[in-house]
Design a protein around this motif. Structure first.
Motif, PDB file in Angstrom:
ATOM      1  N   THR A  49      46.882  38.678  43.928  1.00  0.00           N
ATOM      2  CA  THR A  49      47.373  40.026  43.680  1.00  0.00           C
ATOM      3  C   THR A  49      46.174  40.948  43.442  1.00  0.00           C
ATOM      4  O   THR A  49      45.032  40.511  43.413  1.00  0.00           O
ATOM      5  CB  THR A  49      48.299  40.047  42.444  1.00  0.00           C
ATOM      6  OG1 THR A  49      47.562  39.577  41.311  1.00  0.00           O
ATOM      7  CG2 THR A  49      49.537  39.205  42.663  1.00  0.00           C
ATOM      8  N   SER A  86      48.295  40.459  48.085  1.00  0.00           N
ATOM      9  CA  SER A  86      49.289  41.453  47.695  1.00  0.00           C
ATOM     10  C   SER A  86      48.597  42.579  46.928  1.00  0.00           C
ATOM     11  O   SER A  86      47.686  42.339  46.137  1.00  0.00           O
ATOM     12  CB  SER A  86      50.325  40.765  46.804  1.00  0.00           C
ATOM     13  OG  SER A  86      51.006  41.711  46.020  1.00  0.00           O
ATOM     14  N   TRP A 122      48.741  42.167  38.933  1.00  0.00           N
ATOM     15  CA  TRP A 122      49.346  40.936  38.414  1.00  0.00           C
ATOM     16  C   TRP A 122      50.484  41.152  37.406  1.00  0.00           C
ATOM     17  O   TRP A 122      51.540  40.525  37.518  1.00  0.00           O
ATOM     18  CB  TRP A 122      48.281  39.967  37.862  1.00  0.00           C
ATOM     19  CG  TRP A 122      48.965  38.769  37.290  1.00  0.00           C
ATOM     20  CD1 TRP A 122      49.114  38.457  35.981  1.00  0.00           C
ATOM     21  CD2 TRP A 122      49.698  37.766  38.032  1.00  0.00           C
ATOM     22  NE1 TRP A 122      49.880  37.323  35.846  1.00  0.00           N
ATOM     23  CE2 TRP A 122      50.253  36.881  37.087  1.00  0.00           C
ATOM     24  CE3 TRP A 122      49.947  37.545  39.398  1.00  0.00           C
ATOM     25  CZ2 TRP A 122      51.034  35.793  37.462  1.00  0.00           C
ATOM     26  CZ3 TRP A 122      50.732  36.453  39.771  1.00  0.00           C
ATOM     27  CH2 TRP A 122      51.262  35.600  38.813  1.00  0.00           C
ATOM     28  N   PHE A 125      53.798  41.378  38.984  1.00  0.00           N
ATOM     29  CA  PHE A 125      54.245  40.298  39.868  1.00  0.00           C
ATOM     30  C   PHE A 125      55.598  39.787  39.368  1.00  0.00           C
ATOM     31  O   PHE A 125      55.776  39.507  38.190  1.00  0.00           O
ATOM     32  CB  PHE A 125      53.233  39.154  39.855  1.00  0.00           C
ATOM     33  CG  PHE A 125      53.545  38.059  40.826  1.00  0.00           C
ATOM     34  CD1 PHE A 125      53.108  38.119  42.142  1.00  0.00           C
ATOM     35  CD2 PHE A 125      54.302  36.957  40.435  1.00  0.00           C
ATOM     36  CE1 PHE A 125      53.404  37.111  43.043  1.00  0.00           C
ATOM     37  CE2 PHE A 125      54.606  35.942  41.333  1.00  0.00           C
ATOM     38  CZ  PHE A 125      54.145  36.024  42.638  1.00  0.00           C
TER      39      PHE A 125
END
Ligand code: IPE
Ligand code: IPE
Ligand code: MG
Length: 237
Positions: free
Chosen positions: A174, A196, A200, A203
């Motif tokens: 991330t 991504s 985080w 997420f």
């Protein structure tokens, strides 16, 4: 989704905590605290989906270079998680392991790690590896030292921290950076890499689902041709 399209082992670089906090005008460490929630979500959702192993990068060999107060906050957060989360992991049949050079961590942290590893050693639902003071280069160096001391050159991988575990099928990072940052250098040889832009602490299960859906569409060739792989996968066993 067929069983084969669920990764057995997912390796995660949990990046973006500091930026998550800064966007909210909070101190960077607030992002680390919030990040623990996202780890809980990942463990629960991964285990429900039948993932066998999860490795999360919590603190790298290079993270010691951060400001001292951030480093000590991260170490305290890890200690607190060891005190508060291990029983819950155990009751969910999660096996808990720490990978990395733990020799430099505090005495209480080291003894809690040992206790947690012993308590959960026989659990079989999911193996959670937390990488702390871990670096892929450190792992290869310590494995070379052990292999040399044992006088063995065969089966070198047995000396690495992840010996006995399948290599990650899926890597998730991330935070928007497209790099490996010294994570699992040996084991990522054939891993599918998912990047991504989500930070985080944001997420969630939906993001895990996106990563898994993307993974399910990959054709893993391991050096073979696509034709070979497709013939093999349709041959009845
Ligand atoms: C990842 O988040 C957590 C650790 C490295 C401990 P960062 O703290 O690196 O967050 P950013 O990249 O600065 O946003
Ligand atoms: C990687 O993130 C390490 C962890 C997530 C623990 P970093 O934020 O330290 O990585 P770089 O420095 O941006 O490559
Ligand atoms: Mg970062």
């Amino acid at each position: 989704m067929s069983a084969a399209s669920v990764p057995r082992h997912i390796a995660v670089v949990m990046d973006g905590n500091g930026r998550w906090a800064q966007k909210r005008f909070l101190p960077r460490v607030a992002g680390h605290k919030q990040g623990v929630e996202a780890v809980r979500t990942l463990i629960r959702a991964g285990s429900e989906r039948g993932v066998e192993a999860l490795t999360v990068f919590a603190f790298s060999s290079e993270n010691w270079q951060r400001p001292a107060d951030e480093v000590s906050f991260l170490m305290d957060l890890f200690l607190r998680a060891l005190r508060e989360e291990v029983q819950k992991l155990h009751s969910n049949s999660v096996r808990f392991r720490v990978v990395g050079d733990v020799s430099v961590l505090g005495a209480e942290t080291r003894s809690l790690i040992e206790e947690a590893e012993a308590l959960t050693a026989a659990n079989s639902r999911l193996c959670l590896n937390v990488a702390v003071n871990y670096g892929g280069r450190w792992d290869i160096e310590q494995a070379v030292a052990k292999a040399t001391a044992a006088g063995e050159s065969a089966a070198f991988a047995q000396w690495l921290s992840f010996a006995g575990q399948p290599d990650p099928d899926l890597f998730i990072r991330t935070g928007g950076e497209r790099r490996v940052s010294n994570f699992m250098l040996w084991q990522l040889a054939y891993t599918e890499l998912f990047f991504s832009d989500i930070l985080w602490p944001d997420f969630d299960e939906a993001e895990l689902a996106s990563a898994l859906a993307w993974f399910a569409g990959r054709e893993r060739r391991f050096g073979k041709t696509g034709e070979q792989v497709r013939v093999l996968s349709t041959t009845p066993v």
